[in-house]
Enzyme design. Structure first.
Site, PDB file in Angstrom:
ATOM      1  N   LYS A   1       0.859  -1.185   0.000  1.00 26.32           N
ATOM      2  CA  LYS A   1       0.000   0.000   0.000  1.00 26.32           C
ATOM      3  C   LYS A   1       0.896   1.237   0.000  1.00 26.32           C
ATOM      4  O   LYS A   1       1.970   1.229   0.631  1.00 26.32           O
ATOM      5  CB  LYS A   1      -0.872  -0.034   1.255  1.00 26.32           C
ATOM      6  CG  LYS A   1      -1.889   1.076   1.356  1.00 26.32           C
ATOM      7  CD  LYS A   1      -2.740   0.886   2.616  1.00 26.32           C
ATOM      8  CE  LYS A   1      -3.870   1.881   2.720  1.00 26.32           C
ATOM      9  NZ  LYS A   1      -4.717   1.650   3.893  1.00 26.32           N
TER      10      LYS A   1
ATOM     11  N   SER B   1      -9.491   1.692   2.916  1.00 23.00           N
ATOM     12  CA  SER B   1      -8.649   2.431   2.016  1.00 23.00           C
ATOM     13  C   SER B   1      -7.644   1.574   1.245  1.00 23.00           C
ATOM     14  O   SER B   1      -7.065   2.045   0.263  1.00 23.00           O
ATOM     15  CB  SER B   1      -7.901   3.509   2.791  1.00 23.00           C
ATOM     16  OG  SER B   1      -7.103   2.930   3.805  1.00 23.00           O
TER      17      SER B   1
ATOM     18  N   SER C   1      -9.640  -0.823   7.053  1.00 23.42           N
ATOM     19  CA  SER C   1      -9.117  -0.679   5.691  1.00 23.42           C
ATOM     20  C   SER C   1      -8.505  -1.916   5.073  1.00 23.42           C
ATOM     21  O   SER C   1      -8.209  -1.909   3.881  1.00 23.42           O
ATOM     22  CB  SER C   1      -8.081   0.432   5.646  1.00 23.42           C
ATOM     23  OG  SER C   1      -8.744   1.657   5.524  1.00 23.42           O
TER      24      SER C   1
HETATM   25  N1  GLN Z   1     -12.638   3.951   6.445  1.00 23.39           N
HETATM   26  C1  GLN Z   1     -11.981   4.228   7.690  1.00 23.39           C
HETATM   27  C2  GLN Z   1     -11.497   5.651   7.712  1.00 23.39           C
HETATM   28  O1  GLN Z   1     -11.641   6.318   6.727  1.00 23.39           O
HETATM   29  C3  GLN Z   1     -10.867   3.261   7.918  1.00 23.39           C
HETATM   30  C4  GLN Z   1      -9.617   3.654   7.267  1.00 23.39           C
HETATM   31  C5  GLN Z   1      -8.462   2.796   7.597  1.00 23.39           C
HETATM   32  O2  GLN Z   1      -8.602   1.754   8.238  1.00 23.39           O
HETATM   33  N2  GLN Z   1      -7.288   3.252   7.202  1.00 23.39           N
HETATM   34  O3  GLN Z   1     -10.992   6.112   8.689  1.00 23.39           O
END
Ligand code: GLN
Length: 490
Positions: free
Chosen positions: A92, A167, A191
């Site tokens: 990532k 994400s 994410s």
């Molecule tokens: N969707 C969640 C957020 O926007 C989780 C993101 C993540 O785990 N990096 O914070």
């Protein structure tokens, strides 16, 4: 804000992708000489090129990957197979890899090159895993659909009109489309688990402090974890046992010994499983997911396990608690991106103050700006007690309640997401609706406990459904074993 310009490649059929042999069987094939590591890397590169329209990779390290493969093939001839020989890994775009750019999928880090590798990345490289490239994601990990990237959305390979989740969306699609065996993602609030669910994969968020965060670009430091996306539990366990454990560069990592997870994947106990009716009765839960989760619980019961309903009234507070706290931490963590020290700097400014303002306005995406502003608000003197302190108190309540449940039960089972993969653009104008995608994943993040998403059938459109299993802190060995058992049972 203007998106970074990238031409959208022509869409092709995913049938043209060359399937990768699963990593669990690959080492035997390499040893027999049935396949070479160079073949494997070529296949990945072919799939990356064929699947360019999915927009999963931001940068591909093709030549390096080929060279590393050639070296491994030579090693194979001497019969000395390195532990991760043949494993192709994608990262990532939040994980540092020495001498390679890293950008958090944001314009603000344009031109930045890592001076060191994240500990987790280095540990894989030391075992001869091949890093094939950096993958698209929501900027700084903030998002649930991978639409908040400066490089455009990632597409779900099963249905390119739909999101892959976020994400770590690029990381999920890369495994889904056979571009690599494993992706290292990050999971702050879901994410890794949510994209795994949307793409039909295994996604593990380990216990907070199980894996070093050194070299991971910080979003919310008391929540951030490095997570693993793979096709099988076995591969996930293989990677976890290599990257977990203490690190001189991150004093928050636990010194508990790291079990040999791969040797403990056999589950032969009678499990005590809790489930939350409040989660299954939630009005936002897609009926097909409710039905499928219920069916899984019934199957477990029939297989002789103890399956019981448990009250968890705090579920409705989990999302607001999470978003107050992560935004507060993000506003502090992202203060360092100012155009002075590294990355993008606006060229339109005259005064220093103007430079800071323009750089941050032009460099950060809209969602990141929203979170910095909200986070700054909840930390401001007048509102600190009412928002930040209150959210910390609720965090403690949620953590304690889950610990209490784990005093009686081995696992908690619930859906990973309220819906299956939604259409691109469905929630981009409605941040609150987007945040709802994290409803079931944030409790484990708030409590810092391990949680895994595994495939659990499909909905009426053939889209994958994820089943989430949570375990007590540092219970990864049991969690992986139970998840393995479930994949055989379902
Ligand atoms: N969707 C969640 C957020 O926007 C989780 C993101 C993540 O785990 N990096 O914070």
């Amino acid at each position: 804000m203007k998106k970074e310009f990238r031409r959208r490649p022509k869409e092709k059929n995913t049938d043209s992708l060359d399937k990768l042999p699963p990593f669990d069987q690959l080492q035997a094939l390499l040893q027999q000489g049935a396949i070479t590591c160079e073949d494997i890397v070529d296949r990945c590169l072919h799939n990356i090129a064929q699947g360019a329209y999915l927009n999963a990779f931001l940068r591909v390290y093709a030549e390096e990957a080929k060279q590393q493969a050639a070296t491994i093939d030579q090693m194979c001839q001497t019969n000395n197979l390195p532990e991760l020989a043949g494993m192709v890994v994608g990262l990532k775009d939040l994980l540092c890899y020495k001498d390679h750019p890293v950008q958090a999928a944001s314009k603000i880090l344009r031109g930045f090159v890592s001076q060191f590798s994240a500990t987790a990345v280095q540990r894989l490289v030391d075992k001869h895993a091949i890093i094939v490239g950096h993958q698209n994601c929501d900027q700084f990990g903030m998002g649930s659909s991978n639409e908040a990237s400066a490089f455009g959305p990632v597409r779900n390979a099963l249905d390119t009109t739909r999101v892959p989740g976020g994400s770590s969306g690029g990381s999920a699609v890369a495994v889904q489309a056979h571009m690599c065996h494993v992706s290292l993602g990050t999971d702050t609030g879901g994410s890794v688990r949510q994209p795994a669910a949307f793409c039909g994969l295994v996604g593990l968020k380990p216990t907070y402090a199980r894996i070093s965060r050194h070299g991971l670009i910080a979003y919310a430091s008391s929540f951030d974890t490095i997570g693993i996306l793979s096709r099988t539990i076995q591969t996930c366990a293989t990677v976890l046992e290599i990257i977990a454990g203490p690190d001189d560069f991150d004093s928050t990592v636990s010194h508990r010994p790291v079990p040999v997870y791969t040797a403990q994947l056999h589950f032969d106990k009678r499990a005590k499983v809790a489930y939350f009716p409040v989660a299954l009765e939630h009005p936002g839960l897609q009926p097909a997911i409710r039905k499928q989760t219920q069916a899984t619980l019934d199957t477990l019961l029939r297989a002789g396990h103890q399956v019981e309903a448990v009250d968890f009234p705090l579920l409705e507070y989990a999302l607001p608690t999470y978003y107050v706290l992560v935004n507060a931490e993000a506003s502090a963590n992202l203060a360092r991106f100012d155009g002075v020290r590294y990355g993008y700097r606006s060229s339109e400014s005259i005064t220093v103050a103007d430079m800071y303002q323009k750089t941050r306005t032009q460099g950060f995406g809209q969602e990141v700006q929203r979170r910095i502003l909200t986070g700054t608000f909840v930390l401001s003197a007048d509102y600190y007690e009412a928002w930040y302190v209150k959210a910390q108190q609720v965090r403690r309540l949620i953590k304690e309640k889950l610990e209490m449940i784990f005093a009686t039960y081995d696992f908690i089972v619930l859906p990973t997401t309220p819906t299956t993969a939604f259409k691109i653009g469905a929630y981009t104008q409605d941040p609150l609706a987007m945040y709802l995608a994290d409803l079931y994943t944030v409790p484990a993040s708030i409590a810092g406990i391990p949680s895994i998403s595994i495939p659990n059938g499909t909905d009426e459109n053939g889209l994958p459904i994820g089943l989430q299993v949570m375990a007590p802190a540092f219970g990864e060995a049991q969690l992986l074993a139970f998840a393995q058992y479930l994949t055989l049972l379902l």
